[in-house]
Structures are given as C-alpha cells and as structure tokens.
Scaffold this motif. Structure first.
Motif, PDB file in Angstrom:
ATOM      1  N   GLU A  26       0.822  -1.194   0.000  1.00 39.60           N
ATOM      2  CA  GLU A  26       0.000   0.000   0.000  1.00 39.60           C
ATOM      3  C   GLU A  26       0.863   1.255   0.000  1.00 39.60           C
ATOM      4  O   GLU A  26       0.505   2.273  -0.563  1.00 39.60           O
ATOM      5  CB  GLU A  26      -0.918   0.019   1.226  1.00 39.60           C
ATOM      6  N   GLN A  27       2.032   1.179   0.641  1.00 44.79           N
ATOM      7  CA  GLN A  27       2.863   2.358   0.764  1.00 44.79           C
ATOM      8  C   GLN A  27       3.735   2.579  -0.478  1.00 44.79           C
ATOM      9  O   GLN A  27       4.113   3.700  -0.775  1.00 44.79           O
ATOM     10  CB  GLN A  27       3.756   2.232   2.003  1.00 44.79           C
ATOM     11  N   THR A  28       4.080   1.519  -1.183  1.00 45.02           N
ATOM     12  CA  THR A  28       4.968   1.664  -2.319  1.00 45.02           C
ATOM     13  C   THR A  28       4.214   1.784  -3.641  1.00 45.02           C
ATOM     14  O   THR A  28       4.735   2.347  -4.593  1.00 45.02           O
ATOM     15  CB  THR A  28       5.914   0.452  -2.394  1.00 45.02           C
ATOM     16  N   GLN A  29       2.974   1.248  -3.687  1.00 43.73           N
ATOM     17  CA  GLN A  29       2.273   1.221  -4.953  1.00 43.73           C
ATOM     18  C   GLN A  29       1.067   2.149  -4.983  1.00 43.73           C
ATOM     19  O   GLN A  29       0.541   2.427  -6.038  1.00 43.73           O
ATOM     20  CB  GLN A  29       1.811  -0.214  -5.244  1.00 43.73           C
ATOM     21  N   ASN A  30       0.569   2.597  -3.818  1.00 40.96           N
ATOM     22  CA  ASN A  30      -0.610   3.438  -3.766  1.00 40.96           C
ATOM     23  C   ASN A  30      -0.349   4.715  -2.990  1.00 40.96           C
ATOM     24  O   ASN A  30      -0.974   4.987  -1.976  1.00 40.96           O
ATOM     25  CB  ASN A  30      -1.787   2.678  -3.132  1.00 40.96           C
ATOM     26  N   PRO A  31       0.604   5.541  -3.396  1.00 40.17           N
ATOM     27  CA  PRO A  31       0.889   6.778  -2.678  1.00 40.17           C
ATOM     28  C   PRO A  31       0.136   7.964  -3.236  1.00 40.17           C
ATOM     29  O   PRO A  31       0.544   9.100  -3.033  1.00 40.17           O
ATOM     30  CB  PRO A  31       2.396   6.935  -2.882  1.00 40.17           C
ATOM     31  N   PHE A  37      -2.774   6.636   2.759  1.00 38.17           N
ATOM     32  CA  PHE A  37      -1.690   6.330   3.684  1.00 38.17           C
ATOM     33  C   PHE A  37      -2.184   6.368   5.128  1.00 38.17           C
ATOM     34  O   PHE A  37      -1.687   5.617   5.971  1.00 38.17           O
ATOM     35  CB  PHE A  37      -0.540   7.320   3.496  1.00 38.17           C
ATOM     36  N   THR A  38      -3.163   7.205   5.421  1.00 34.43           N
ATOM     37  CA  THR A  38      -3.771   7.205   6.749  1.00 34.43           C
ATOM     38  C   THR A  38      -4.413   5.855   7.024  1.00 34.43           C
ATOM     39  O   THR A  38      -4.319   5.333   8.143  1.00 34.43           O
ATOM     40  CB  THR A  38      -4.826   8.323   6.857  1.00 34.43           C
ATOM     41  N   ILE A 302       7.442   8.629   8.011  1.00 38.18           N
ATOM     42  CA  ILE A 302       7.715   7.876   6.791  1.00 38.18           C
ATOM     43  C   ILE A 302       6.742   8.285   5.689  1.00 38.18           C
ATOM     44  O   ILE A 302       7.092   8.372   4.501  1.00 38.18           O
ATOM     45  CB  ILE A 302       7.617   6.363   7.051  1.00 38.18           C
ATOM     46  N   GLY A 303       5.510   8.588   6.084  1.00 34.63           N
ATOM     47  CA  GLY A 303       4.508   8.977   5.105  1.00 34.63           C
ATOM     48  C   GLY A 303       4.807  10.284   4.412  1.00 34.63           C
ATOM     49  O   GLY A 303       4.248  10.561   3.339  1.00 34.63           O
TER      50      GLY A 303
END
Length: 356
Positions: A26-31, A37-38, A302-303
C-alpha cells in the motif's frame, strides 16, 4: 550488559526497519493520496484476524488465524484465509447456512449476495455474531506469556545452580525484580503488605515492558499495548484489586470523609466515587495513548516521503523516525514503570491504616 542489549536491539531495529515499513504494497504502490496512507497507518496499529508477517515481491505473507464465532446456529469456526479478496472485494463465507462478510476488520451477517445495509449516518447496520477469534493481539499475548515463562524458568534453573551470585540474564532480571520491589511496591504499599501484591505488580510490569519492546521491532508487525481493550483490562484488574483490598479506613474516607460536615455528604460521596472510577480510566488511556502516539508519529514521518512525492525528504523522514524509535525504547520502560507505580499507589491507598 544492558548497554550491549540496547546496542544489539537498535542495530536489529535499524536493519529490520525497511522490512516493516518500506515493503508494504500500500505504501509503495498506492501513494496517490494522503487518505490512503492514513488507512495504512490505522491498519498497522489496529488488531486483525490474520497476522501479517512481511511482503515478498509485492505479495503479502500472512499467517491465517482461527475465526471463532458464536452465532444463532451455534459455534462456527474457520480460518481467516477464507476471507480472501477478489476483484469485487472481500469474499463472503458460508457456514452452517449463514453468510458472513468482513467489513473494516469486523465480521457481520449478510446474505448470499453480500448485501450491506447502512443507516443515514453511513453506519453499517448488519448484525454481528459474538466474535471470540484468535486475533493478532491474542497471538502477541501468547508470545509474551511464552517469553515470560521461558525467561523466568531459565532464571529459576540458574538460581538452583548458583543461588548466591546470579550472572548474565538472571542478574538482569533480578535487578528489575528488586527495582519493582524496593522502588515501587515497598514505598507505596508498605513493608508489611507489599508481598501480597508483588506477583501482580511483577506480572504487569514485565507484561507491559515486553509488549512495548516487541512492538518496536518492525518485523513483529504489531503492538499489544496500543490496544485499548488490553490496557483497559489491566486497568480493570487493578481497580478490582484496589476495591476488594480496601480496608475500613479506605471506605470511611469515601462514604464518611473525616473532618467533613455531614451535610456535605451528598456532594462528597459522588465526588469520591467518581474519583475511584477515574483512576482505572486514567491508567487505560495513559498507556494506550502514549504507545499509539509513538507508532503514529513514526509512520507519519515515513509517510512524508509519499505525501510530498519526493525522495529528497527521505533522509529527514528516516532520520527522525530512527530518533523517535530510540525515544520509544525509553518510553517502553517508562510506561511499564508508570503503570506499575500507579497500580501500587492505588493499592497502597486502599490498604493504608489510619494514622493519628
């Protein structure tokens, strides 16, 4: 000894940090948006019916856990892996003529078509079965209990071999036990009554401490002490021990406070009872909020990389994240100390004798 343990822990945490944060799909492909991200942050800190271990080449590796439901047709059990996803969403599970669907981590009744009913406030109205499932936090609780059992049985064996001069790990645990006894139990409960409550105080101290420390290892992917149900349960146990340990002097100060006119009793008694109830509430919220806040801050830092959509902010984000992680190591000990200290303080107030 402690310095070596801390240095090894920090080294392993730094090595494991990318596995626990950067490998998430979710963090690498859906930013694309901050809200997504929340959702990733809330998913990371919340309980779940499966145990997410890591992501391998974009594929999540999870450990399915048993789903245990008490329904209108009796007991229903199956593995959480049956709640897999397809292109249309989460799959409906059929057991004993009943249909179940999982929405936002909660299992609801539905029909064969997966119908969901929402009210005007967009809240799901589908009824829920009683859920006694083995969740991620339950697995962590079992793991902590196993660690405590193995650690203290090993210490007991070492004392049988060398009762006069414990060494290594036994010496470290003895230092912590003596600290809880001499700096927490005795000053707040008293020399003559502290032994009765030492098993509980030691259990709470090491349970919270180990839970906090495990939560700082990213590959563990979960923290037991940021679950308000867990912290609330510990707070209720402290409240029950305090209430049932209360002596005549304790209850007299609640229902007939010395030196206060009798006509003030209708005001003072409710105030004292409210004070009794706020103590476990403060215990619950303090531990839950401090541990949860630390994880949210780290993940939020990180976000920033994905929110600002630039890699140039990564040194700042990762640097501050590692700093907060080191600070969380200190908080892990402080929160275990504070919860145990306040529990001893409340118990000591309940068993204290009247002084003239």
């Amino acid at each position: 000894m402690i310095r070596k343990i801390i240095s090894k822990y920090l080294f392993l945490s730094i090595l494991a940090f990318p596995l626990g944060v950067f490998a998430s799909p979710e963090q690498t492909q859906n930013p694309q948006e901050e809200e997504s991200f929340t959702d990733v942050i809330m998913h990371h800190i919340s309980d779940s019916h499966e145990y997410h271990l890591l992501d391998w080449q974009g594929t999540p590796v999870t450990l399915p856990l048993p789903i245990i439901l008490w329904t209108e047709n009796g007991l229903v059990t199956f593995l959480s892996s049956e709640f897999h996803h397809d292109d249309k969403g989460e799959v409906i599970v059929e057991k004993k003529g009943l249909y179940f669907v999982r929405v936002h981590g909660q299992i609801h009744y539905t029909d064969a078509n997966g119908t969901l009913s929402y009210n005007n406030d967009h809240k799901l109205e589908n009824p829920r079965p009683l859920d006694f499932s083995i969740t991620k936090n339950v697995v962590l609780l079992f793991l902590i209990a196993l660690i405590m059992f193995l650690a203290f049985t090993a210490v007991a064996r070492s004392y049988k071999k060398n009762p006069k001069a414990p060494k290594g790990f036994a010496n470290l645990l003895e230092t912590l036990v003596v600290f809880v006894r001499d700096d927490i139990a005795v000053p707040n409960i008293g020399n003559h009554k502290y032994e009765r409550y030492m098993p509980y105080l030691l259990t709470v101290f090491f349970l919270i401490l180990i839970g906090n420390l495990l939560g700082l290892v990213p590959i563990i992917s979960g923290t037991l002490t940021n679950d308000i149900v867990f912290t609330g349960t510990l707070a209720v146990i402290t409240f029950l021990i305090t209430t049932f340990s209360g002596n005549r002097n304790y209850w007299q100060h609640i229902f007939a406070t010395p030196g206060v006119p009798k006509w003030l009793a209708p005001i003072m008694i409710p105030v004292e009872i409210i004070g009794m109830l706020t103590k476990p509430f403060s215990l619950m919220i303090r531990l839950f909020a401090n541990i949860t806040a630390g994880h949210v801050i780290i993940l939020s830092l990180i976000g920033l990389i994905f929110t600002l959509k630039t890699i140039f902010v990564s040194p700042v984000s990762v640097g501050f994240s590692l700093f907060i992680s080191i600070l969380e190591l200190l908080v892990a000990f402080i929160q275990a100390y504070v919860f145990t200290l306040l529990s001893a303080l409340f118990i000591g107030g309940a068993v204290a004798e009247e002084r003239h």
